[in-house]
Design a protein around this motif. Structure first.
Motif, PDB file in Angstrom:
ATOM      1  N   ALA A  18       0.342   1.861  18.334  1.00  0.00           N
ATOM      2  CA  ALA A  18       1.673   2.403  17.980  1.00  0.00           C
ATOM      3  C   ALA A  18       1.847   2.768  19.528  1.00  0.00           C
ATOM      4  O   ALA A  18       3.427   2.984  19.368  1.00  0.00           O
ATOM      5  N   GLU A  19       1.554   2.761  20.184  1.00  0.00           N
ATOM      6  CA  GLU A  19       2.041   3.309  21.804  1.00  0.00           C
ATOM      7  C   GLU A  19       2.934   2.265  22.292  1.00  0.00           C
ATOM      8  O   GLU A  19       2.552   2.523  23.394  1.00  0.00           O
ATOM      9  N   ARG A  53      -0.062  -6.580  13.639  1.00  0.00           N
ATOM     10  CA  ARG A  53       0.330  -4.655  14.129  1.00  0.00           C
ATOM     11  C   ARG A  53       1.074  -4.182  14.302  1.00  0.00           C
ATOM     12  O   ARG A  53       1.139  -3.073  13.574  1.00  0.00           O
ATOM     13  N   THR A  54       2.235  -4.306  14.337  1.00  0.00           N
ATOM     14  CA  THR A  54       3.787  -2.973  13.991  1.00  0.00           C
ATOM     15  C   THR A  54       3.512  -2.784  12.238  1.00  0.00           C
ATOM     16  O   THR A  54       3.866  -1.626  11.623  1.00  0.00           O
ATOM     17  N   VAL A  57       0.723  -0.810  11.957  1.00  0.00           N
ATOM     18  CA  VAL A  57       1.341   0.421  12.537  1.00  0.00           C
ATOM     19  C   VAL A  57       2.009   1.757  11.296  1.00  0.00           C
ATOM     20  O   VAL A  57       2.675   2.249  10.574  1.00  0.00           O
ATOM     21  N   THR A  58       3.338   0.821  11.186  1.00  0.00           N
ATOM     22  CA  THR A  58       4.182   1.279   9.937  1.00  0.00           C
ATOM     23  C   THR A  58       3.074   1.843   8.429  1.00  0.00           C
ATOM     24  O   THR A  58       3.706   2.332   8.062  1.00  0.00           O
ATOM     25  N   THR A  59       2.679   0.694   8.324  1.00  0.00           N
ATOM     26  CA  THR A  59       1.314   1.071   7.022  1.00  0.00           C
ATOM     27  C   THR A  59       0.914   2.634   7.125  1.00  0.00           C
ATOM     28  O   THR A  59       0.815   3.431   6.459  1.00  0.00           O
ATOM     29  N   GLY A  60       0.485   2.807   8.490  1.00  0.00           N
ATOM     30  CA  GLY A  60      -0.242   3.404   9.276  1.00  0.00           C
ATOM     31  C   GLY A  60       0.469   4.775   9.127  1.00  0.00           C
ATOM     32  O   GLY A  60      -0.239   6.259   8.652  1.00  0.00           O
TER      33      GLY A  60
END
Length: 68
Positions: A18-19, A53-54, A57-60
């Motif tokens: 996410a970073e 990966r995006t 992150v969105t789901t996370g």
């Protein structure tokens, strides 16, 4: 796939994704091999049913696993 089965380490890796960090940097920060990071990333993607990966992150974030 449920987020509940996500390990603390996987959540840590997801936070670093996410970073905007790459596998090499994540490996360095955690003191693990790049291969291990790739393994964690694959596991995260599978558990979150994410295609990128995006998306992971969105789901996370949506599931409250990480905050950005």
């Amino acid at each position: 796939p449920s987020s509940e089965s996500m390990t603390p380490r996987e959540q840590e890796v997801l936070g670093m994704i996410a970073e905007g960090l790459g596998n090499k940097t994540i490996a360095y920060r955690l003191g693990i091999s790049e291969h291990t990071v790739k393994f964690h990333v694959g596991s995260i993607m599978r558990k979150l049913d994410a295609a990128s990966r995006t998306e992971a992150v969105t789901t996370g974030v949506r599931q409250g696993l990480i905050s950005v």
